[in-house]
Enzyme design. Structure first.
Site, PDB file in Angstrom:
ATOM      1  N   CYS A  78       0.821  -1.211   0.000  1.00 44.41           N
ATOM      2  CA  CYS A  78       0.000   0.000   0.000  1.00 44.41           C
ATOM      3  C   CYS A  78       0.858   1.265   0.000  1.00 44.41           C
ATOM      4  O   CYS A  78       1.809   1.373   0.779  1.00 44.41           O
ATOM      5  CB  CYS A  78      -0.928  -0.005   1.221  1.00 44.41           C
ATOM      6  N   CYS A  84      -2.540   5.501   6.674  1.00 42.28           N
ATOM      7  CA  CYS A  84      -3.924   5.044   6.689  1.00 42.28           C
ATOM      8  C   CYS A  84      -4.321   4.414   8.024  1.00 42.28           C
ATOM      9  O   CYS A  84      -5.308   4.799   8.628  1.00 42.28           O
ATOM     10  CB  CYS A  84      -4.151   4.052   5.552  1.00 42.28           C
ATOM     11  N   CYS A  87      -4.555  -1.179   7.887  1.00 43.21           N
ATOM     12  CA  CYS A  87      -3.794  -2.425   8.035  1.00 43.21           C
ATOM     13  C   CYS A  87      -2.658  -2.192   9.023  1.00 43.21           C
ATOM     14  O   CYS A  87      -2.139  -1.087   9.125  1.00 43.21           O
ATOM     15  CB  CYS A  87      -3.214  -2.867   6.696  1.00 43.21           C
ATOM     16  N   GLN A 289     -20.448 -10.474   6.328  1.00 45.75           N
ATOM     17  CA  GLN A 289     -19.008 -10.604   6.491  1.00 45.75           C
ATOM     18  C   GLN A 289     -18.280  -9.945   5.317  1.00 45.75           C
ATOM     19  O   GLN A 289     -18.699 -10.069   4.164  1.00 45.75           O
ATOM     20  CB  GLN A 289     -18.619 -12.077   6.577  1.00 45.75           C
ATOM     21  N   TYR A 318     -26.794 -14.849  18.109  1.00 42.22           N
ATOM     22  CA  TYR A 318     -26.538 -13.529  17.518  1.00 42.22           C
ATOM     23  C   TYR A 318     -26.616 -13.694  16.011  1.00 42.22           C
ATOM     24  O   TYR A 318     -25.610 -13.640  15.308  1.00 42.22           O
ATOM     25  CB  TYR A 318     -25.167 -12.999  17.931  1.00 42.22           C
ATOM     26  N   GLU A 339     -31.908 -12.193  17.136  1.00 36.76           N
ATOM     27  CA  GLU A 339     -31.165 -10.976  16.803  1.00 36.76           C
ATOM     28  C   GLU A 339     -31.927  -9.761  17.337  1.00 36.76           C
ATOM     29  O   GLU A 339     -33.149  -9.696  17.210  1.00 36.76           O
ATOM     30  CB  GLU A 339     -30.991 -10.876  15.284  1.00 36.76           C
ATOM     31  N   CYS A 414     -14.290 -12.454  17.695  1.00 36.68           N
ATOM     32  CA  CYS A 414     -13.328 -11.604  17.002  1.00 36.68           C
ATOM     33  C   CYS A 414     -12.438 -10.865  17.996  1.00 36.68           C
ATOM     34  O   CYS A 414     -11.672  -9.984  17.606  1.00 36.68           O
ATOM     35  CB  CYS A 414     -14.048 -10.604  16.097  1.00 36.68           C
TER      36      CYS A 414
END
Length: 458
Positions: A78, A84, A87, A289, A318, A339, A414
C-alpha cells in the site's frame, strides 16, 4: 499483588529487542520489566525507540532506528500504509502473520489463565491462499480539497483524511467504482458536505463475489442536491456493474457514517451474494461478512464444531441476517435465530424464503431474554452458537446457558481477550474446552477470529 511502576519518561531513548506483537499489531518491547508498545516493528528486531507517552502500566514509543531487521519483514503493497492505519501487518510475511495471530490468542488465554497450557488447545491459524483483494465493501468519506474531490480513510485518532486511490485488500471493482464516482462528482461539481455546506458526505460500495454486481450508497446531508439526477445517470452509464444506487440521508454531525433514512434511486433494492449454495439478498445496511471467501472457511469450522447429524435443535444467539443459521439448517433438525436488530431479522426471514429453507425460525430480541421464553415453550437446544460483538457475550446470556446446559456450545469470537475471559467462566461451570481454531478473516491486519468448541461435562 505486585504493581507495575513505569520508570521510563517521555523523551527517553531506549534500545532493546522486540519480544512479540500486541493485540493491535504493535511491537512489544520489555525494558526492565516495563512494557513499551511501538508501532511498525517486528518480533526479534533490535531497535532504538523514543518514548512518547507514559501510562500507569505501559509506555508508548516511536521507532528512531532499526539496529537489526527481522528476516520476515517484507515490502508493503500500500502506498499510504503508514498514514492510513487500516492495516497493521503488511510489513510482515503472511505465513508469519498467521503464526503471530495464533500467538495473540495464546497470550490472551495465558493472561486470563483460561486453561493450563493453552497452546495444546489452540490450533494453527487457517489463512488464505491469496491474502489480498478480499474485502467486498468500502465506506469512504468524501472531501473537497481545494477543488479536488478526495476519498479515503481518516488517519488513526485524527480527522485528517488520507486519500486512497487503490486499497490492496479491497476487491479491485470496489477501488474502480469509488475512484470513478469521485471523478464524476468532481466533473459535475456536485456539492460536498463541509460544516455549513450541504452535500455528499461518503461513498459506500459493496461488490458481490458471486455475481460481480455492485451496490452503491451515496451518503448525503440532504435528500436533494444539485446535479443529483445527472450523477445517478452517469454512474449507471459509466460503471455497468453497478446494479443499484441508494441514497442515505444523514443530517446530524455524529461520527457515524449512516443516517436513519435510505432510499433506492436506481436498480434493485438488494444485491445478491452466495456462501456455498446459499443465496443472500443484502439491503444496503445489512451486515455481512467483509471477506466472503474466508467466511465459507469460518462457517465450515462452525459446522464442524456443531457436529450435526440432522437430529439436533440449534440456537444461533446472535444471528444477524441469518448467515450462520441458514448455513447450519441444512444439517440440523431445527434452527432458531435470535437478533436484537429488527431489520436484520426481516433480512434473515427473506433469505430463508429465497433458499426455500423451512426449518428455521427467527425472533427479534436480546438472546438472554428470548432463550428462556423458548425453553418455556419446550425448545431444548442441543447446540448453541454464539457470535457476539467484540465486547463478548452478555452476562445474563451466560447465566441462561449455564442454566439450560446445551450439549455443545460453539463460540465465534473476534476478540481474543473477551473470549479468553468468558471461556474461563464456562470451564469453571461445567464445560470442557475441546479446541480453539483461529481463522484469519482479515489478512494484513491484526484481527483474528476464533471458532471454539465446548462440550458439557456430564
Amino acid at each position: 499483588m505486585n504493581s507495575i511502576h513505569i520508570k521510563v519518561k517521555t523523551g527517553d531513548l531506549i534500545e532493546g529487542t522486540v519480544d512479540s506483537l500486541g493485540i493491535n499489531g504493535e511491537g512489544v518491547l520489555k525494558h526492565e520489566g516495563q512494557v513499551i508498545f511501538i508501532p511498525g516493528v517486528l518480533p526479534g528486531e533490535k531497535v532504538k525507540v523514543k518514548v512518547t507517552k507514559v501510562a500507569q502500566k505501559f509506555a508508548e514509543a516511536v521507532l528512531e532506528q532499526t539496529l537489526s531487521k527481522s528476516p520476515h519483514r517484507v515490502k508493503v503493497e500500500c502506498e499510504v500504509y503508514s498514514e492510513c492505519g487500516g492495516c497493521q501487518l503488511q510489513h510482515l510475511h503472511y505465513k508469519e502473520q498467521l503464526k503471530e495471530k495464533r500467538n495473540l490468542v495464546i497470550q490472551a488465554f495465558r493472561h486470563y489463565k483460561t486453561i493450563y497450557q493453552p497452546e495444546k488447545y489452540i490450533k494453527e491459524t487457517r489463512g488464505m491462499d491469496h491474502p489480498w483483494s478480499y474485502r467486498n465493501k468500502a465506506q469512504f468519506p468524501v472531501e473537497d480539497r481545494h477543488g479536488k474531490v478526495v476519498t479515503g480513510l481518516y488517519n488513526t485518532g485524527s480527522h485528517k483524511l488520507t486519500e486512497i486511490k487503490r486499497c490492496p485488500i479491497h476487491k479491485d471493482e470496489i477501488n474502480h467504482t469509488i475512484n470513478k464516482i469521485s471523478r464524476i462528482i468532481g466533473q459535475l461539481k456536485v456539492p460536498i458536505f463541509h460544516r455549513d455546506r450541504k452535500g455528499i458526505r461518503s461513498i459506500i460500495a459493496r461488490a458481490s463475489f458471486a455475481t460481480g454486481n455492485i451496490q452503491v450508497v451515496l451518503v448525503s446531508s440532504v435528500e436533494t442536491f444539485a446535479q443529483r439526477d445527472l450523477l445517478i445517470e452517469r454512474i449507471t452509464q459509466e460503471i455497468p456493474k453497478v446494479a443499484s444506487i441508494h441514497l442515505n440521508i444523514k443530517k446530524d454531525t455524529s461520527p457515524l457514517i449512516w443516517g436513519d433514512k435510505t432510499v433506492c434511486l436506481r436498480g434493485e433494492e438488494f444485491i445478491e451474494e452466495k456462501l456455498g449454495d446459499i443465496t443472500y439478498q443484502l439491503s444496503p445496511r445489512a451486515f455481512f461478512q467483509l471477506n466472503p471467501l474466508q467466511t465459507e472457511v469460518l462457517y465450515s469450522e462452525v459446522e464442524k464444531a456443531a457436529r450435526l447429524t440432522g437430529q439436533e435443535t440449534v440456537i444461533d444467539a446472535y444471528s444477524g441476517v441469518g448467515t450462520i443459521a441458514l448455513w447450519l439448517a441444512r444439517k440440523a433438525k431445527m434452527v432458531y435465530g435470535i437478533e436484537s436488530i429488527e431489520e436484520a431479522i426481516v433480512d434473515a426471514k427473506r433469505n430463508a424464503d429465497v433458499n426455500h429453507i423451512k426449518n428455521t425460525e427467527f425472533q427479534v430480541g436480546a438472546a438472554e431474554v428470548v432463550i428462556p421464553t423458548l425453553i418455556d415453550k419446550g425448545v431444548k437446544p442441543d447446540v448453541v452458537v454464539l457470535d457476539p460483538p467484540r465486547s463478548g457475550v452478555h452476562e445474563q446470556l451466560i447465566d441462561a446457558l449455564l442454566e439450560i446446559r446445551p450439549t455443545r456450545i460453539v463460540y465465534v469470537s473476534c476478540n481474543p481477550s473477551a473470549l479468553a475471559k468468558q471461556l474461563r467462566i464456562f470451564i469453571k461451570k461445567g464445560y470442557k474446552l475441546k479446541y480453539v481454531q483461529p481463522i484469519d478473516m482479515f489478512p494484513q491486519t491484526a484481527h483474528v477470529e476464533c471458532v471454539v468448541l465446548m462440550s458439557r461435562v456430564d
